[in-house]
Design an enzyme around this catalytic site. Structure first.
Site, PDB file in Angstrom:
ATOM      1  N   LYS B 251       0.890  -1.310   0.029  1.00  0.00           N
ATOM      2  CA  LYS B 251       0.055  -0.181  -0.021  1.00  0.00           C
ATOM      3  C   LYS B 251       0.912   1.143  -0.042  1.00  0.00           C
ATOM      4  O   LYS B 251       1.772   1.203   0.774  1.00  0.00           O
ATOM      5  CB  LYS B 251      -0.780   0.067   1.306  1.00  0.00           C
ATOM      6  CG  LYS B 251      -2.000  -1.065   1.365  1.00  0.00           C
ATOM      7  CD  LYS B 251      -2.963  -0.811   0.153  1.00  0.00           C
ATOM      8  CE  LYS B 251      -3.871  -1.977  -0.127  1.00  0.00           C
ATOM      9  NZ  LYS B 251      -4.873  -2.226   1.245  1.00  0.00           N
ATOM     10  N   GLN B 311      -1.072 -12.739  10.240  1.00  0.00           N
ATOM     11  CA  GLN B 311      -1.373 -12.732   8.625  1.00  0.00           C
ATOM     12  C   GLN B 311      -0.105 -12.702   7.982  1.00  0.00           C
ATOM     13  O   GLN B 311       0.738 -12.093   8.589  1.00  0.00           O
ATOM     14  CB  GLN B 311      -2.294 -11.558   8.636  1.00  0.00           C
ATOM     15  CG  GLN B 311      -1.842 -10.326   9.071  1.00  0.00           C
ATOM     16  CD  GLN B 311      -2.797  -9.032   9.107  1.00  0.00           C
ATOM     17  OE1 GLN B 311      -3.890  -9.290   9.263  1.00  0.00           O
ATOM     18  NE2 GLN B 311      -2.093  -7.918   8.999  1.00  0.00           N
ATOM     19  N   ASP B 346      -2.970  -7.215  -0.426  1.00  0.00           N
ATOM     20  CA  ASP B 346      -1.664  -7.393   0.308  1.00  0.00           C
ATOM     21  C   ASP B 346      -1.577  -8.011   1.443  1.00  0.00           C
ATOM     22  O   ASP B 346      -0.583  -8.387   2.038  1.00  0.00           O
ATOM     23  CB  ASP B 346      -1.044  -5.736   0.623  1.00  0.00           C
ATOM     24  CG  ASP B 346      -1.978  -4.990   1.548  1.00  0.00           C
ATOM     25  OD1 ASP B 346      -3.338  -5.341   1.755  1.00  0.00           O
ATOM     26  OD2 ASP B 346      -1.717  -4.215   2.382  1.00  0.00           O
ATOM     27  N   ASP B 382      -2.850  -8.462  17.246  1.00  0.00           N
ATOM     28  CA  ASP B 382      -3.874  -7.628  16.258  1.00  0.00           C
ATOM     29  C   ASP B 382      -5.020  -8.625  16.050  1.00  0.00           C
ATOM     30  O   ASP B 382      -4.688  -9.691  15.392  1.00  0.00           O
ATOM     31  CB  ASP B 382      -2.992  -7.388  15.059  1.00  0.00           C
ATOM     32  CG  ASP B 382      -3.457  -6.556  14.222  1.00  0.00           C
ATOM     33  OD1 ASP B 382      -3.430  -5.469  14.176  1.00  0.00           O
ATOM     34  OD2 ASP B 382      -3.802  -6.903  13.169  1.00  0.00           O
ATOM     35  N   ASN B 383      -6.213  -7.905  16.054  1.00  0.00           N
ATOM     36  CA  ASN B 383      -7.411  -8.752  15.460  1.00  0.00           C
ATOM     37  C   ASN B 383      -7.327 -10.097  15.935  1.00  0.00           C
ATOM     38  O   ASN B 383      -7.800 -10.922  15.047  1.00  0.00           O
ATOM     39  CB  ASN B 383      -7.399  -8.454  13.953  1.00  0.00           C
ATOM     40  CG  ASN B 383      -7.916  -7.084  13.304  1.00  0.00           C
ATOM     41  OD1 ASN B 383      -8.749  -6.542  14.140  1.00  0.00           O
ATOM     42  ND2 ASN B 383      -7.574  -6.927  12.447  1.00  0.00           N
ATOM     43  N   GLU B 411      -6.512  -6.956  20.755  1.00  0.00           N
ATOM     44  CA  GLU B 411      -6.801  -5.781  20.224  1.00  0.00           C
ATOM     45  C   GLU B 411      -8.126  -6.208  19.240  1.00  0.00           C
ATOM     46  O   GLU B 411      -8.057  -6.667  18.061  1.00  0.00           O
ATOM     47  CB  GLU B 411      -5.979  -5.087  19.067  1.00  0.00           C
ATOM     48  CG  GLU B 411      -6.321  -3.930  18.482  1.00  0.00           C
ATOM     49  CD  GLU B 411      -6.428  -4.125  16.850  1.00  0.00           C
ATOM     50  OE1 GLU B 411      -6.487  -5.232  16.390  1.00  0.00           O
ATOM     51  OE2 GLU B 411      -6.644  -3.031  16.291  1.00  0.00           O
ATOM     52  N   LYS B 524       0.918   4.649   9.297  1.00  0.00           N
ATOM     53  CA  LYS B 524       0.774   3.088   8.949  1.00  0.00           C
ATOM     54  C   LYS B 524       1.373   2.994   7.500  1.00  0.00           C
ATOM     55  O   LYS B 524       1.924   1.879   7.290  1.00  0.00           O
ATOM     56  CB  LYS B 524      -0.755   2.758   8.835  1.00  0.00           C
ATOM     57  CG  LYS B 524      -1.177   2.650  10.275  1.00  0.00           C
ATOM     58  CD  LYS B 524      -2.468   1.912  10.126  1.00  0.00           C
ATOM     59  CE  LYS B 524      -3.549   2.450   9.608  1.00  0.00           C
ATOM     60  NZ  LYS B 524      -4.993   1.600   9.484  1.00  0.00           N
ATOM     61  N   TYR B 525       1.330   4.261   6.694  1.00  0.00           N
ATOM     62  CA  TYR B 525       1.533   3.910   5.340  1.00  0.00           C
ATOM     63  C   TYR B 525       2.946   4.819   4.868  1.00  0.00           C
ATOM     64  O   TYR B 525       3.449   4.771   3.610  1.00  0.00           O
ATOM     65  CB  TYR B 525       0.665   4.326   4.181  1.00  0.00           C
ATOM     66  CG  TYR B 525      -0.713   3.503   4.856  1.00  0.00           C
ATOM     67  CD1 TYR B 525      -0.764   2.169   4.443  1.00  0.00           C
ATOM     68  CD2 TYR B 525      -1.478   4.152   5.465  1.00  0.00           C
ATOM     69  CE1 TYR B 525      -1.921   1.568   4.874  1.00  0.00           C
ATOM     70  CE2 TYR B 525      -2.703   3.492   5.680  1.00  0.00           C
ATOM     71  CZ  TYR B 525      -3.049   2.109   5.464  1.00  0.00           C
ATOM     72  OH  TYR B 525      -4.184   1.285   5.938  1.00  0.00           O
TER      73      TYR B 525
END
Lengths: 664, 664
Positions: B251, B311, B346, B382-383, B411, B524-525
């Site tokens: 991204k 992930q 991604d 995360d998640n 989270e 983040k990017y």
């Protein structure tokens, strides 16, 4: 982690109803609904399929029905238990890949995405379902799979096939349940017959019902009294213990420690030379007479309830034959009952701590079984809270395995937790604190707890305004209006209720002494002569209320009870209804036995299923008067000296000009 | 019924705390009390002895302590868990025949009854205890038994012996427990270290912390930032994933689907040719640098928390080496993440439904174990709600068996039930809905639920006013006062809290677009350059609040939270205290970032341990001002443009003339 546990993505928790982690069953009567809710969810956002599984005890397989999603990960479904005995239920669920795929396909179609790969995914899912299908369905599914793959069919047509209700329905028949989760507990519901939920009890001492003055009443006399009891509308006739009564330390009149030669003794001092718990007091008649009474009562739709008091007089055969079932004192005598410093030397308690407890348990169970085989199906159990809880659980469980129609009423006027425990472990009905709940706030609080908390799942209250042990102050001082008021409260707040008569309908109200709840010249210790024809008797009023109860199914349940506001502390107002709202009853009771009270009701119209915009009619079933009401606020006035309550039937539809032929 | 189950007369039920029928443990930190309550009762009226039993995981035997009777058949006792790991507790009890006998004897003495037999009964009970005693005690007990039987000793003296505290104490050492009941479930408490309950987190992207403009920040740069972070008083430094970042479908700035050659990519797109979850992004430094950062942070009492995001980017080594851990599409490609119609090409999610789930689970656990062995003890996951619940239960349980000091932060900004489930199954702390609870009624309702319901037994909230994904509308529009207000709320409502900095202390507040909670030019990017010395920074304020938190143990727990009334909807007032009331803190926050608000507090003085009759002093720890207050009603005024809150320490004792030497 064994097998495929690691792939069981669905979590099932928060199941209701569930009592103490499913250690205890819930209760229903036959035909009643069991509404089950649970939280069910999985990781991620896949579509789920959640089923309620239920079966009767004897069924080999679960019946499964889909649960409805309520939001907030909550699901609901319900079933009816259609046979007596135990039923079981649990919940199962899995991630539904085909439903997830369909849901996502719709979104992708709407967004105009490339669907070529998605259609192939769908084809695979359909073909996988085919491998699980019947020969016929397999053929159909394989065809649909092929269609979805076919480049010869326009994409729109393939999408049409993929999203068709037909495909959905057939695929849903063959889910992949390899990774399904099942709730870790199997829950139980005990299904009783209707009388466990709806009954009107009449307690009487047969010995006082002789038609010949001075003679001990008999079962034959009881038979003769059946028309009287039936005329009042009762359907359970409960008799104190009918067994031989002990002589040693027999209590005299008014619980005197010494009795005279003619004193009949307390029926709860069970056992004499003539026998014990499986014998009949000779003066009442023979076993044949008892059988006849059961039969004659049955013809009038009245059932006989028997008293079970597991204790012995010093003359009980057990005392000689089974000394090991009693506690022996250092001087070799049997330990009598005591509540220091009080002694009850006419009663020997059984010692449940005996090494021979297994034999004792079996013998006591055989007592129940004996009377069941003689035709008794209702037992009122005296002081169950003074015998071990595991005993009752074993006894009731065992009896109901063979005779699921048997009803046990727990007479445990004890602290809240033991009272609830007895209900949880199996008693069908429970005496409770109703006698001492008299003011409006007491009634509202107690009956909200009984009918709206989890307690309702296992404790069915049976409401008694009086018993041979309980003559409340309210009845001592309130006169005839108090008896009528307490009767209406019992009979309409409780689907199950009872009275101790004829003391009740005749308004017997004199206590042994000030501050006592014992009757003066109590029937527990002497034979009474009742004047049933007394002009003050409320027997007719009782008959009317019992007829109203029978004719109005709203009064045959407790769970629909709702209280309504009235700005007068002496007026209490509540309603009950059937689940389909076809029968709605509104009750207003004047709690004061002295004064006329009036006030404006603030009705919760929703719980009455009444349209707030339209007028409605209420019919007082006690006086057959009609009132036209509208909206929340309506006026009532209740005179305790005539009828201390209204029992209104709500009649929603009333006539207007449009109902007449000549309108228009 | 086996063994002596039928004689186990004591019932134990209603045990608290207990989660879902003891399927899940409760949580405590080391030294915290576990207060256990239960209903315990038996049939009849005998005296009971009820014990709380507890033990650490490794202890062979239960420690037993007597429970205190609270009334209504309820009992209570508590214990402290003094070591990390699992502890267990349950309850046992029995009918105490000797205590029953003593109690009854007292009543009989008072009533002047004949006690000859009773003394013999007591002698037998004492002699039975003797058979269970040590040699020494046996001799003493036999002597007392003999005394009670002795006709040579005057009855009064024998009664004196029977009722002596000495006899009571020795007999109580040797109870007859053959018929004791033990609660059917063994309950578990997971004991964490203190940081699980009390922590202040600072989240930062190392890549933005380069001291040299234009260079990618490194772990070395992080080391250099430690004094800055320590000056604000944080004790956990949480880094987003530090692993190699994927190139495929990387991204660009502002989440653009296409990236330029210089775009660093999202750290959550984990894995590249350089490695996966056990590797370090080369631009951050080496494993040695990471170890050094952990060590340097430790010297400043800061712990490094690592991000665990299970992930993969398309370039992750797993994708080649373990295609069986991914879902493969019909065209042979790997299924990317999607939330139709959105695609996240991604990211490849791991397929937890794979047939090879066991190997996948083991590999993921090995990732955690790898970093633990490198010195990490805190993981922010995360998640977690997008991976199966049984996986986390297995993973956390397994890890903590070896490393009970490890802390996992969940989270899961998801629905309430899955959020709670993750906490139940083992997560030590949980993100929650705090970012979206802004009004007074929202705060009162949510924090009452979090701190006063059963949820507190397993869910420890960690309060974040912002995260890289969450820039709330309150922060977007409220300016510097909103940042200060939300900070005080987080740091005082929650013993655990965190901020994403320096965006937070610098007041970064521009969203990507109207209605979005994403930051414009999100870190983040892209790599950001922060001006830490900006004059608007609230870093000093943060430092003061964190110092207040450290110095006031009242702020280190959540359970003592109580809200107080203020008749102004923009003022919220609450207090916390230590269990011994030695430290009581009262907080008043102005929720409006725009206006000065004032009002009269209606304090619940009992929860402040303040005498309603005496004046007391409050010291504002933020401004070091003092106020003299008295009674419930006290006036406050809060100006959001200076300091938007008061943090009062209650000082109960104030000087009076009596404190001076010259008084009198």
């Amino acid at each position: 982690m064994t097998h495929d546990q690691g792939r069981q993505r669905v979590v099932i928790e928060g199941v209701q109803p569930e009592i103490d982690g499913a250690i205890f069953p819930i209760k229903r009567t036959i035909g009643e609904e069991v509404v089950v809710e649970a939280d069910a969810f999985a990781d991620g956002h896949d579509a789920l399929r959640i089923l309620l599984c239920y079966r009767s005890e004897t069924a080999q397989q679960w019946t499964e029905i889909p649960m409805t999603f309520l939001g907030n990960d909550r699901w609901r479904a319900s079933f009816q238990a259609t046979t007596l005995g135990q039923w079981h239920y649990t919940i199962t669920g899995w991630v539904d890949r085909f439903a997830t795929w369909r849901r996502d396909l719709v979104k992708k179609v709407e967004a105009g995405l490339d669907l070529r790969i998605d259609l192939l995914v769908g084809a695979t899912l359909i073909e996988e379902a085919a491998t699980r299908g019947t020969t016929k369905d397999r053929r159909i599914l394989m065809k649909w799979g092929k269609d979805l793959r076919s480049k010869d069919i326009p994409e729109n047509d393939r999408i049409h096939v993929a999203l068709s209700a037909e495909v959905e329905a057939v695929v849903a028949k063959y889910p992949d349940r390899r990774c399904s989760s099942t709730y870790e507990r199997e829950l139980t519901v005990v299904v009783d017959r209707e009388k466990a939920r709806f009954s009107a009890w009449y307690e009487m001492f047969p010995r006082s019902w002789s038609l010949t003055a001075g003679r001990h009443g008999t079962f034959k006399d009881c038979e003769a009294s059946l028309p009287y009891i039936a005329s009042m509308g009762f359907d359970v006739l409960y008799l104190p213990p009918i067994h031989p009564i002990g002589r040693t330390h027999r209590k005299g009149k008014n619980n005197a420690p010494i009795s005279g030669p003619d004193d009949p003794g307390s029926p709860w001092a069970i056992g004499g030379p003539e026998g014990g718990h499986k014998s009949i007091h000779p003066e009442l008649g023979t076993l044949q007479d008892f059988r006849s009474l059961i039969e004659q009562a049955r013809l009038r739709s009245i059932e006989i309830a028997m008293d079970i008091a597991f204790q012995c007089s010093p003359d009980h055969p057990y005392v000689k034959e089974h000394r090991e079932w009693f506690r022996i004192r250092p001087d070799g005598t049997v330990q009598y009952a005591e509540n220091p410093p009080k002694k009850y030397q006419d009663i020997f308690p059984l010692d449940f701590e005996t090494e021979r407890w297994r034999e004792l348990w079996e013998e006591l169970k055989s007592v129940i079984m004996y009377w069941i085989e003689e035709g008794v199906r209702i037992f009122r159990v005296d002081n169950p809270h003074t015998k071990p809880f595991p005993f009752w659980e074993w006894l009731i469980g065992g009896v109901k395995q063979t005779y699921p129609d048997v009803i046990f009423l727990s007479e445990a006027f004890t602290r809240p937790k033991p009272m609830a425990r007895l209900a949880k472990l199996g008693f069908s009905q429970s005496y409770n604190y109703f006698p001492w709940r008299n003011t409006k706030s007491e009634l509202v609080q107690y009956f909200t707890e009984l009918t709206q908390s989890d307690m309702r799942e296992f404790l069915r209250p049976n409401l008694w305004p009086n018993t041979p042990d309980i003559l409340t102050e309210q009845l001592q001082h309130g006169g005839r209006p108090a008896f009528m008021t307490r009767f209406v409260l019992a009979a309409t707040l409780g689907a199950n209720y009872g009275i101790y008569g004829p003391a009740f309908e005749l308004g017997e109200h004199v206590p042994r002494e000030v501050g006592s709840e014992e009757y003066l010249n109590s029937e527990k210790y002497e034979i009474k002569k009742w004047n049933l024809e007394g002009s003050d008797s409320i027997r007719e009023f009782i008959g009317i209320v019992n007829r109203i109860r029978r004719e109005n199914p709203a009064l045959q349940n407790n769970w629909s009870l709702r209280f309504h506001e009235v700005a007068n502390e002496q007026l209490v107002c509540y309603s009950k209804r059937t689940s389909d709202n076809s029968n709605v009853i509104l009750i207003v009771v004047n709690l004061s036995p002295h004064h006329v009270h009036s006030g404006w009701l603030e009705l919760n119209l929703e719980s009455l299923a009444v349209d707030p915009q339209a007028p409605f009619q209420v019919q007082d079933l006690l006086t057959n008067t009609h009132h036209l009401w509208e909206g929340r606020r309506n006026y009532v006035e209740v005179n305790p000296h005539s009828v201390p309550a209204h029992i209104f039937r709500i009649r929603r539809r009333i006539h207007t000009e449009r109902d007449f032929d000549y309108f228009l």
